[in-house]
Write an enzyme that holds these catalytic residues in place. Structure first.
Site: not given
Ligand SMILES: Nc1ncnc2c1ncn2[C@@H]1O[C@H](COP(=O)(O)OP(=O)(O)O)[C@@H](O)[C@H]1O
Ligand SMILES: [Mg+2]
Lengths: 199, 222
Positions: B132, B18
């Site tokens: 995760d 993603a």
């Molecule tokens: N709703 C959110 N608000 C702020 N930061 C976010 C949010 N969602 C994701 N992030 C940032 O983006 C990073 C990657 O998002 P994540 O959903 O964990 O995807 P991945 O599956 O690539 O780990 C997170 O570790 C965080 O730092």
């Molecule tokens: Mg993540």
């Protein structure tokens, strides 16, 4: 009518092209904007509703929303955006963009229920007129609206004050737990976003 | 942002599955998470799998939020583009928080552990397994007495199995010990609070013992 920008849609770049920034203006055509006019002290809701249902030419194309279930115009912005998305994808549930907006406001999948709970009702006293377009509604249309609705046009800032939080809790089955208004809005927004894909 | 500037989405995280961007969203800070297609998979099959994952992620985020656990509010789901628009959490990851404040003092450690355990307890009691659990996938909102926010439900699934929930905790234990040395007592505090705060906690913790034993064997022999 008051112009309210709609959130831009994100068109993902190809998977093998990792761009640091992705422009959101898309195809260069003007973005869609929501135009809203709230009315309070509406005296002729029943008559307006009748004309609307009959497709009377004195009624401009729009969604007429009863204000009591709208905590924040964010609900309307998302209902409009989702309707435009469904129009793009040919996945609309109803036949028109304006019916689709009303449908999107409602947590259930019944069109009749969406009309009953979110549309203008015979007893409505506060009503929100909502239009969507790439340019503002013409002076003619705005005049039609002003003639149609016997009420006091007010600013967008008054929308939160017209809501009935208890009614919202009931429609969205949120129970009666202590919650800030923002938290209630979040649950409403999330429920709208998940509509149709929840189970 | 001034009107003359065309709006852009800004990449903040490029992952294996993603991409996450910040995006202006009707005056609210938001992010859009795009799950991209796998080139090696059959296109129609891939489209189905991808959109199932997107739906699953959005559902879990929302179900848990409704149950009172803080998660980003889902704003919009675009299945065609495999994207979820959601609230941007203004705060920091638990990972960065621990790195910035280590060693955690005893009281603070207990408070943070309790917040984490409560969230995980509610989630597991709803039969949702995160899939995760790392300290990067937990955030703390900015401000006093910050709320703990669970993010990244990209690998989440629904399961009633005690084993799946125990593995969830085991993943967290491994993640903690690899990114943060000397966090044994912190993890133990999480487990204690989890036992107290979740309905189905005790059997999960019992199962965790088995999972750890197997995990140790696996590392010892392989
Ligand atoms: N709703 C959110 N608000 C702020 N930061 C976010 C949010 N969602 C994701 N992030 C940032 O983006 C990073 C990657 O998002 P994540 O959903 O964990 O995807 P991945 O599956 O690539 O780990 C997170 O570790 C965080 O730092
Ligand atoms: Mg993540």
């Amino acid at each position: 009518m008051h112009p309210i920008p709609l959130p831009p849609l994100f068109a993902p770049p190809p998977a093998d092209v990792p761009l640091a920034t992705v422009p959101l203006a898309g195809d260069g055509s003007p973005p869609y904007v929501m135009y809203i006019q709230p009315f309070t002290d509406v005296q002729n809701a029943a008559e307006v509703k009748k004309l609307l249902m009959a497709g009377d030419p004195r009624v401009p194309e729009m969604t007429l929303v009863d204000a009591s279930n709208i905590l924040d115009i964010f609900q309307l912005q998302l209902a409009c955006t989702k309707a435009l998305l469904s129009q793009r994808d040919n996945t609309m549930t109803t036949r028109t963009l304006y019916a689709e907006i009303l449908f999107n406001l409602c947590p259930t999948n019944k069109i009749s229920e969406a009309f009953r709970k979110f549309g203008i009702a015979d007893t409505s006293t506060a009503v929100l007129a909502v239009m969507v377009g790439q340019q503002p509604p013409s002076a003619e249309i705005q005049n039609m609206l002003a003639t149609l609705i016997k009420g006091t046009p007010v600013g967008v800032d008054s929308v939160p004050g017209l809501a009935d939080v208890k009614a919202v809790n009931k429609i969205f089955k949120l129970g009666s737990g202590q919650r800030t208004r923002n938290e209630t809005l979040s649950l409403v927004i999330g429920t709208m976003a998940l509509k149709g894909i929840m189970s | 942002m001034p009107d003359t500037q065309p709006p852009v989405a800004t990449l903040i995280k490029q992952g294996a599955e993603a991409r996450v961007y910040t995006i202006p969203f009707a005056g609210r800070p938001a992010i859009v998470k795009e799950r991209f297609r796998k080139a090696y998979r059959h296109p129609t099959l891939d489209e189905k799998l991808t959109s199932r994952r997107v739906v699953q992620e959005a559902r879990c985020l929302h179900r848990i939020r409704r149950a009172g656990v803080d998660t980003p509010t889902v704003y919009l789901v675009d299945l065609k583009a495999s994207t979820i628009y959601m609230e941007f959490i203004d705060g920091i990851s638990v990972r960065d928080h621990i790195l910035a404040t280590s060693p955690l003092n005893h009281q603070h450690e207990r408070e943070l552990a309790t917040k984490i355990a409560k969230s995980l307890g509610v989630m597991h009691d709803m039969d949702i397994v995160h899939g995760d659990l790392t300290t990067s996938n937990m955030m703390m909102r900015a401000g006093d007495n910050p709320s703990l926010v669970l993010i990244d439900f990209g690998l989440s699934f629904v399961s009633t199995l005690v084993e799946d929930k125990a593995v969830d905790l085991y993943v967290l234990e491994r993640a903690l010990s690899s990114t943060h040395p000397d966090t044994d007592s912190f993890f133990q505090a999480i487990l204690n609070a989890y036992a107290k705060n979740s309905k189905g906690g005790k059997p999960v913790l019992k199962k965790l013992e088995d999972v750890r034993r197997r995990g140790r064997k696996r590392t010892a022999f392989g």
